[in-house]
Design a protein around this motif. Sequence first.
Motif, PDB file in Angstrom:
ATOM      1  N   ALA A  55       0.946  -1.144  -0.212  1.00  0.00           N
ATOM      2  CA  ALA A  55       0.577   0.072   0.347  1.00  0.00           C
ATOM      3  C   ALA A  55       0.865   0.649   0.234  1.00  0.00           C
ATOM      4  N   LEU A  56       0.714   2.496  -0.301  1.00  0.00           N
ATOM      5  CA  LEU A  56       1.124   4.068  -0.600  1.00  0.00           C
ATOM      6  C   LEU A  56       0.102   5.033  -0.175  1.00  0.00           C
ATOM      7  N   ILE A  57       0.778   4.978   1.312  1.00  0.00           N
ATOM      8  CA  ILE A  57      -0.428   6.091   1.469  1.00  0.00           C
ATOM      9  C   ILE A  57       0.302   7.395   1.691  1.00  0.00           C
ATOM     10  N   GLY A  58      -0.506   8.571   1.859  1.00  0.00           N
ATOM     11  CA  GLY A  58      -0.355   9.822   2.258  1.00  0.00           C
ATOM     12  C   GLY A  58      -1.411  10.862   1.912  1.00  0.00           C
ATOM     13  N   PRO A  59      -0.829  11.738   2.438  1.00  0.00           N
ATOM     14  CA  PRO A  59      -2.178  12.890   2.112  1.00  0.00           C
ATOM     15  C   PRO A  59      -1.829  13.349   1.005  1.00  0.00           C
ATOM     16  N   SER A  60      -2.913  13.665   0.468  1.00  0.00           N
ATOM     17  CA  SER A  60      -3.120  14.342  -1.161  1.00  0.00           C
ATOM     18  C   SER A  60      -1.758  15.443  -1.657  1.00  0.00           C
ATOM     19  N   GLY A  61      -1.719  14.958  -2.749  1.00  0.00           N
ATOM     20  CA  GLY A  61       0.263  15.877  -3.509  1.00  0.00           C
ATOM     21  C   GLY A  61       1.060  15.134  -3.419  1.00  0.00           C
ATOM     22  N   CYS A  62       1.136  14.020  -2.845  1.00  0.00           N
ATOM     23  CA  CYS A  62       2.128  13.444  -1.884  1.00  0.00           C
ATOM     24  C   CYS A  62       3.185  12.870  -3.259  1.00  0.00           C
ATOM     25  N   GLY A  63       2.211  12.444  -3.942  1.00  0.00           N
ATOM     26  CA  GLY A  63       2.969  11.926  -5.574  1.00  0.00           C
ATOM     27  C   GLY A  63       2.517  10.468  -5.632  1.00  0.00           C
ATOM     28  N   LYS A  64       1.925   9.537  -4.782  1.00  0.00           N
ATOM     29  CA  LYS A  64       1.547   8.330  -5.162  1.00  0.00           C
ATOM     30  C   LYS A  64       1.533   8.049  -6.495  1.00  0.00           C
ATOM     31  N   SER A  65       0.425   8.671  -6.721  1.00  0.00           N
ATOM     32  CA  SER A  65      -0.298   8.136  -7.860  1.00  0.00           C
ATOM     33  C   SER A  65       0.994   8.375  -9.337  1.00  0.00           C
ATOM     34  N   THR A  66       1.626   9.155  -8.795  1.00  0.00           N
ATOM     35  CA  THR A  66       2.654   9.796  -9.579  1.00  0.00           C
ATOM     36  C   THR A  66       3.913   7.974  -9.963  1.00  0.00           C
ATOM     37  N   ASN A 105      -7.158   5.341   2.662  1.00  0.00           N
ATOM     38  CA  ASN A 105      -8.089   5.348   3.429  1.00  0.00           C
ATOM     39  C   ASN A 105      -7.405   4.845   4.131  1.00  0.00           C
ATOM     40  N   MET A 106      -7.204   4.673   5.656  1.00  0.00           N
ATOM     41  CA  MET A 106      -5.731   3.672   6.430  1.00  0.00           C
ATOM     42  C   MET A 106      -6.614   2.202   6.940  1.00  0.00           C
ATOM     43  N   GLN A 107      -7.661   2.770   7.140  1.00  0.00           N
ATOM     44  CA  GLN A 107      -8.201   1.121   7.593  1.00  0.00           C
ATOM     45  C   GLN A 107      -8.000   0.080   6.623  1.00  0.00           C
ATOM     46  N   GLN A 108      -8.110   0.441   5.105  1.00  0.00           N
ATOM     47  CA  GLN A 108      -8.004  -0.119   3.946  1.00  0.00           C
ATOM     48  C   GLN A 108      -6.871  -0.661   3.840  1.00  0.00           C
ATOM     49  N   ALA A 109      -5.491  -0.005   4.012  1.00  0.00           N
ATOM     50  CA  ALA A 109      -4.098  -0.151   3.692  1.00  0.00           C
ATOM     51  C   ALA A 109      -3.883  -0.676   5.056  1.00  0.00           C
ATOM     52  N   ALA A 110      -4.405  -1.125   5.768  1.00  0.00           N
ATOM     53  CA  ALA A 110      -4.103  -1.269   7.566  1.00  0.00           C
ATOM     54  C   ALA A 110      -5.252  -2.846   7.231  1.00  0.00           C
ATOM     55  N   ARG A 111      -5.833  -3.507   6.332  1.00  0.00           N
ATOM     56  CA  ARG A 111      -6.595  -4.488   5.939  1.00  0.00           C
ATOM     57  C   ARG A 111      -5.992  -5.318   5.001  1.00  0.00           C
ATOM     58  N   VAL A 112      -5.650  -4.329   3.718  1.00  0.00           N
ATOM     59  CA  VAL A 112      -5.634  -5.750   2.726  1.00  0.00           C
ATOM     60  C   VAL A 112      -3.622  -5.743   2.507  1.00  0.00           C
TER      61      VAL A 112
END
Lengths: 320, 299
Positions: free
Chosen positions: A95-106, A264-271
């Motif tokens: 999982a890649l998590i982080g606030p908006s605009g931090c470049g995860k999708s990039t 969704n951090m819960q999602q990251a934690a779950r999957v």
Amino acid sequence: MGSRSFSATVTNRGGELSSLDESLPEPTGAEVLPGESVRTSEVMSSLDHHEKGIPTSDAGLGMTIFDCQDVEVFYGSHQAIRDVSLSFGLREVTALIGPSGCGKSTFLRCLNRMNDLIPGAKVGGHVIYHGQDLYAPEIDPVQVRKRIGMVFQKPNPFPKSIYDNVAFGPRVVGMEGDMDEIVERALVRGALWEEVKDRLDENAFGMSGGQQQRLCIARALATDPDVLLMDEPCSALDPISTGRIEDLMSELKERISIVIVTHNMQQAARVSDKTAFFNVELAADEKSRTGVVVEYDATETIFTNPSDKRTEDYVTGKFG
Amino acid sequence: MTGAQIAANALEGIRHGERKRLAAQLFNGFMYGAIGLAFLALVALIGQTAVKGLPGLSLQFFTNFPSRINPSTSGAQSAIVGTVYLTLLTAVFVIPVGIATALYLEEYADKTRWWNRLIEVNIQNLAAVPSVVYGILGLAFIVRGPLGIGPVLLAGGLTLGLLVLPVVIIVARESIRAVPPSIRDGALALGATKWQTVSRQVLPSARAGIVTGVILSLSRAIGETAPLLVIGAASSPRFNPSGLNDAFTALPIQIFTWTQDPNPQFVDQAATASIVLLLILLGMNGIAIVLRNRYEQRW
């Protein structure tokens, strides 16, 4: 080991495949050494076993599928991410998590060279996939995308029948075999078959949002990729549809690797098995914002015992 | 503040809805007046054409060739056939070139390059050029000049093609642009090449708009008189064009010729030919509407 390699499954269409095939390591049977990245033929062979009902072999577990070194992306003169060095495990969910605009999708879009399509985008560093740098000059991005599936934030079915949506990928890559079977297999893997088997000819736009997203997943699976990149796949869906897609991910993990961007951090934690936390770094003049990886570890560690203060603040909801 | 006061404040103004302001009423009246005027002009025009032309509308009008001497045996066969041929020729020329240009500009052209911007601006300007100028262009370059094929059917088709090409390009570009980028991303992410994405997803999704635009552009070409006059279409020929290199006429030209005739019976024939032209236009626009309703893609 099955004898069919990926290049046998996908027919060569006008020599399109040759470039990547040549650059990938030759199939060498069972010679995979521990710690070495698993070769494409290995991955595909184990897929064949699975199809024949033989349980997935453990060969390759704990190995890397992606090894990214110092990846950076520029949009024009603006640096979107820098120094991203992450490696993703075979048949793991990262999982890649982080606030908006931090470049995860990039960053995610670097993994299948979708950033090539954005005018002015420039990617630096190395993205090593099964031992091959995807940004080496001899690599054809079209071939890369044939092997690395992607699911987008908003469901984007084609304005065609459900059947044609799934069949599009296999048709353009020239997959051999009975198309009806290929479509059925993909829809079964996408956990959608039971719901749509009687209305394959209907337009995909008539499905619910959750079904559309599972159709997009099935569509990406139809060409038998060994990685699925998911860019916030559940952000447009209700909790029940989200739950179904998360269940689906844990099933898919048996055979493929998944990299998922999520807010969704819960999602990251779950999957996920592993989690990378991205954050925004302001330049000295406080004008340009660049994404960096703050911490990358097992998901449990990130959420219960992070080593960086910023990670802790983010996962406990103090910012973001 | 008491509860009653709060309620009174909240409701203030709500009950004034019935009192329409004068300005709004005036503007309403103005709009209805404008519509009425336009409608009246149309009804008067069609009415007068119908009164003059309907008596002459018979099978003979479609089967006989135009006469210079006897209005009772005169017809418009060569003009109707000429118009049909011209339209088909224009379509054959304009559909592939227009769609290909639109695809290039929308999907392939790098908009930061000056030449692509130049092409874009030029096409927009060309769409606004008066049709008689295209006639002069056709005369200088197609009828005479480099091509020099004479005032024949092919010259007429090419000239009308040039005339509607910018409009077709603009309409096709709009339809292509209306296809959301997520469709292209979806196809490319599945390993489709650029061309596979464009030909199997983008173009089919845009077809309704493109087809509608092409038909409407062609119905503009059908009504054009000036360019055909300039390139030298035949007047009242008593034969149908037998090939691309044959002299031709079209309905607007025939109408123009008849209105110039001192014999009022020929002027009535112009009205009859106008009715035929209107029916053809109505038919084409009808087809465009049916196609749009049937294939239009909502996103």
